[in-house]
Design an enzyme around this catalytic site. Structure first.
Site, mmCIF file in Angstrom:
data_model
loop_
_atom_site.group_PDB
_atom_site.id
_atom_site.type_symbol
_atom_site.label_atom_id
_atom_site.label_comp_id
_atom_site.label_asym_id
_atom_site.label_seq_id
_atom_site.Cartn_x
_atom_site.Cartn_y
_atom_site.Cartn_z
ATOM 1 C CG HIS A 358 -3.881 13.026 15.411
ATOM 2 N ND1 HIS A 358 -3.344 14.546 15.111
ATOM 3 C CD2 HIS A 358 -3.831 12.470 14.243
ATOM 4 C CE1 HIS A 358 -3.259 14.531 13.905
ATOM 5 N NE2 HIS A 358 -3.588 13.334 13.258
ATOM 6 C CB CYS A 670 -11.516 2.766 -1.443
ATOM 7 S SG CYS A 670 -12.528 3.942 -2.116
HETATM 8 C C1 PEP Z 1 -16.500 6.646 0.659
HETATM 9 O O1 PEP Z 1 -17.162 7.711 0.354
HETATM 10 O O2 PEP Z 1 -16.530 5.393 0.710
HETATM 11 C C2 PEP Z 1 -14.964 6.887 0.455
HETATM 12 C C3 PEP Z 1 -14.108 6.399 0.779
HETATM 13 O O3 PEP Z 1 -14.778 8.592 0.708
HETATM 14 P P1 PEP Z 1 -14.671 9.561 1.924
HETATM 15 O O4 PEP Z 1 -14.965 8.505 3.261
HETATM 16 O O5 PEP Z 1 -13.492 9.941 1.953
HETATM 17 O O6 PEP Z 1 -15.897 10.307 1.539
#
Ligand code: PEP
Ligand code: MG
Length: 748
Positions: A358, A670
């Protein structure tokens, strides 16, 4: 020494028991000298200038910093050959190098063992004796084995104080919030709850009443600090205090403390035991974000402890002596930050902590650099001038005037750049040749949300819903989830919000639903596998998401860790059932777009089979890279080999993009790739048009996109696709960014 294994185990265990790194090195050299019955044992460590700095010695009297120039002497020979040098008389060896004042000439025998970490020699362990006699084979083997353990420890040890002051060797850590700053060190050093010795107190009633009074006082303090920060950052960021408050008022915390008091423990011991329990729960989680939450638990524990002892340290008063301060400490809490006038606070350096603390999130929101995991920072004196570089993760202590002048220019340039990036906020992310990219943010806490909007985020590309599940004591109820999801959808009114269904299990265990420890958690009961097997949770979650959505087309639902068509079909019919259920109950619902995360390599060849059941794809490049490379990026032993621009990842990524294009299937990325400039160039070259990332990274990515012609990115991609290593792909990409000034603001 009779039993080598027992002796080795004894030394390794003794060193592990000592917390202070300086004591650790002392203990190592003393113990080795004692075990081998030799006069000298010294530990050298490679400095950033390439020389070998003497970190500690048993037997040599170094009353000033000692450094052997790069490649010089027998120590240099060990480094060059990467091999043990064991000789009877080092003084006669052609490589012997005399270090003035060290009086080494008293010792003839020399045995030097390389300390190797990640394939590089990072130090040398040396034993020396008065008599011209080689070390026995048994002792040489003992030393080599011990060296392998010490090599793991060495990167965590601070460079000796004198050495870095004289050479300005930067202290290194983890870059946690970007930017460069200059200021006076303001130590946040206090007794830590963790160091409280176990104590008894027979006055149970008094302790119980002190505990209640303490709870009330800390609650009031937190409210005040929250208000102080709330004026400077958004209410959402200040709501990080909710995390403290939630814990503070968690009945089980109080029950634990009270029951320990009734067992006869003193109040501070009882607090420590309860805090330790919660911190251990979080720390045991493999998920990076949740693991980082154990720091919040300790922050709250320390706050309770300090308030009980003598109230909050008067940092605000101390800070007022200087206009620019850098808060330094072992572990800096959000409360500590709130105690310093924000105008004066220029940066944060912690010996502990992680990128996802945080503390780091708040530093990003305040727009100040933060560096975590800088072990040597605890040796820095109060008021010392520091330059901190949150992009590179380094701290320069007591810099000489010419360096200061250089950095003042850098800081001024940065200031102009931030002002320039701010101007981009409302402009679209579009390449000079017209390729439009939609930039979205990754989120999980309500606290993460409004900074995203302020950075010009066009929606949420990944809402990690497991985070509220993990922060909770029990499964959140449908109503609790509706409230949370609705808040997110309202904050992003008119913009898309992609909510990922529960991604727990395996590496992200729920504290209140722990299953037997799995041999291979990353390949285990996680993501959609866990959710489908616990379908009641999934139905409740889908109901909450659908009830929360009030705008058609705003909510998208994303399914993690899909590996088979059956899983996708089950998910689809579950969504249909839930929609029907709610419609029967008279709730107005909209069918969300359904997406699959491409994280498991098996998904790549099945995209066409999945197409009829899907509206979009989101590539989770973190897990995808981890599984493609069979590399656990959270494992420090192999982390340096992990790179999402590895040729195999880039080629598979291109395959995914191509499939989606042929199938007319919208795609976004993402994972961390979406925020890494070199990877963004590659993705641009592939034609990716949706990127989701943590909001602090968004302005820089937008700048890059606005400065890079799609044709230039395509050309770079075609060159990268035939390169054989991540290193070459990075070098080529970074050279392009430099040459074309792709991260330079126009007219800056
Ligand atoms: C990923 O695996 O790229 C993803 C976005 O999911 P997390 O990082 O939450 O596993
Ligand atoms: Mg993932």
């Amino acid at each position: 020494m009779k039993d080598v294994i027992a002796e080795l185990t004894r030394i390794v265990q003794q060193v592990a028991l000592v917390q202070d790194p300086k004591q650790q090195v002392r203990l190592i050299v003393d113990q080795i000298a004692q075990s081998l019955d030799c006069e000298v044992c010294s530990l050298y460590r490679l400095s950033s200038e390439g020389h070998m700095a003497l970190l500690a010695s048993h037997g040599l009297d170094a009353d000033r910093p000692v450094a052997i120039p790069a490649g010089a002497g027998l120590v240099g020979l060990v480094v060059r050959t990467r091999h043990v040098v064991n000789i009877a008389n080092g003084l006669k060896h052609p490589d012997y190098f005399h270090v003035a004042d060290l009086l080494e000439e008293r010792f003839k025998s020399f045995c030097g063992v390389p300390l190797v970490n990640n394939g590089e020699v990072i130090g040398v362990l040396v034993v020396q004796g008065r008599h011209a006699k080689k070390l026995s084979a048994k002792h040489e083997a003992f030393l080599s084995t011990l060296a392998a353990h010490i090599a793991l420890l060495l990167p965590r040890l601070p460079v000796s104080n004198d050495a870095y002051v004289s050479s300005n060797t930067p202290l290194l850590g983890v870059a946690a919030a970007p930017g460069v700053a200059l200021g006076h060190a303001l130590p946040c050093r206090r007794d830590s709850l963790a160091d409280v010795a176990t104590a008894q107190d027979a006055n149970v009633e008094q302790s119980l009443s002190d505990w209640q009074a303490l709870l009330a006082r800390v609650e009031t303090d937190l409210r005040k600090e929250r208000a102080a920060l709330g004026e400077l950052v958004s209410a959402d960021v200040a709501s990080m205090f909710d995390a403290y408050q939630m814990l503070l008022f968690d009945p089980t915390l109080s029950e634990r403390v009270q029951s320990s008091i009734r067992e006869g423990y003193a109040l501070t011991t009882a607090i420590k035991m309860a805090i330790q329990y919660y911190a251990d729960l979080f720390r045991a989680m493999d998920d990076e974000y949740m693991k980082a939450r154990h720091e919040d638990v300790w922050h709250l524990g320390n706050k309770l402890f300090h308030t009980y002892q003598h109230g909050h340290p008067e940092m605000a008063r101390q800070a007022s002596d200087h206009d620019a301060v850098i808060l330094i400490g072992d572990d800096i809490s959000v409360s500590d930050i709130a105690a310093v006038p924000t105008k004066k606070l220029k940066g944060i350096v912690c010996a502990g902590g992680s990128r996802l603390s945080h503390t780091a999130i708040l530093a990003s929101a305040l727009g100040i650099p933060a560096i975590m995991g800088v072990h040597g920072i605890l040796d820095v004196a109060e008021q010392e001038v520091l330059i901190i570089d949150g992009d590179e993760g380094q701290v320069i202590c007591d810099p000489p005037e010419p360096l200061l002048a250089e950095y003042r220019v850098v800081i001024e340039r940065e200031r102009n750049k931030i002002a320039g990036l701010d101007k981009l906020r409302d402009l679209p992310a579009i390449t000079p040749d017209g390729h439009r990219v939609c930039l979205l943010s990754n989120s999980g806490l309500l606290a993460d949300m409004s900074p995203g909007l302020r950075q010009g985020s066009e929606g949420i590309g990944l809402f990690r819903t497991e985070i509220p599940f993990m922060a909770s004591e029990t499964f959140p109820t449908e109503e609790e989830q509706v409230r949370l999801y609705r808040k997110a959808l309202e904050v992003y009114r008119g913009k898309p919000v992609t909510m990922r269904t529960l991604d727990v299990g395996g590496d992200k265990p729920l504290p209140y639903f722990t299953v037997d420890k799995e041999q291979n958690p990353a390949l285990g009961w996680r993501g959609i596998r866990f959710a489908l097997d616990n379908v009641q949770l999934l139905v409740t979650q889908l109901r909450a998401m659908l009830k929360a959505a009030r705008e058609p087309n705003q909510l998208h639902v994303l399914v993690p860790m899909l590996a088979s068509l059956d899983e996708l079909k089950s998910m689809n019919s579950l969504l249909d059932d839930t929609l029907a259920q709610l419609t029967d109950e008279g709730v107005e619902v909209y069918r969300p777009r359904l997406g699959a995360m491409i994280e498991v390599p098996a998904a790549i060849s099945q995209i066409a089979d999945w197409r009829p059941y899907l509206d979009f794809i989101s590539v989770g490049s973190n897990d995808l890279s981890q599984y493609l490379l069979a590399l656990d990026r959270n494992n420090p032993r192999v982390a340096s080999r992990y790179d999402h621009v590895h040729p195999a990842v880039v080629r598979e990524m291109q395959r995914i993009v191509k499939s989606c294009r042929e199938l007319n299937l919208p795609l976004s990325v993402c994972g961390e790739m979406a925020a890494d400039p070199v990877a963004v160039l590659l993705l641009l070259g592939m034609g990716v048009d949706h990127l989701s990332m943590s909001s602090a990274r968004l302005p820089k990515v937008k700048l890059l996109i606005r400065k890079t012609k799609r044709s230039v990115a395509e050309e770079y991609l075609s060159q990268a696709l035939v390169l054989g290593s991540a290193r070459e792909i990075r070098e080529l990409g970074n050279a392009l960014i430099q040459r074309e000034g792709l991260l330079e603001l126009p007219n800056s």
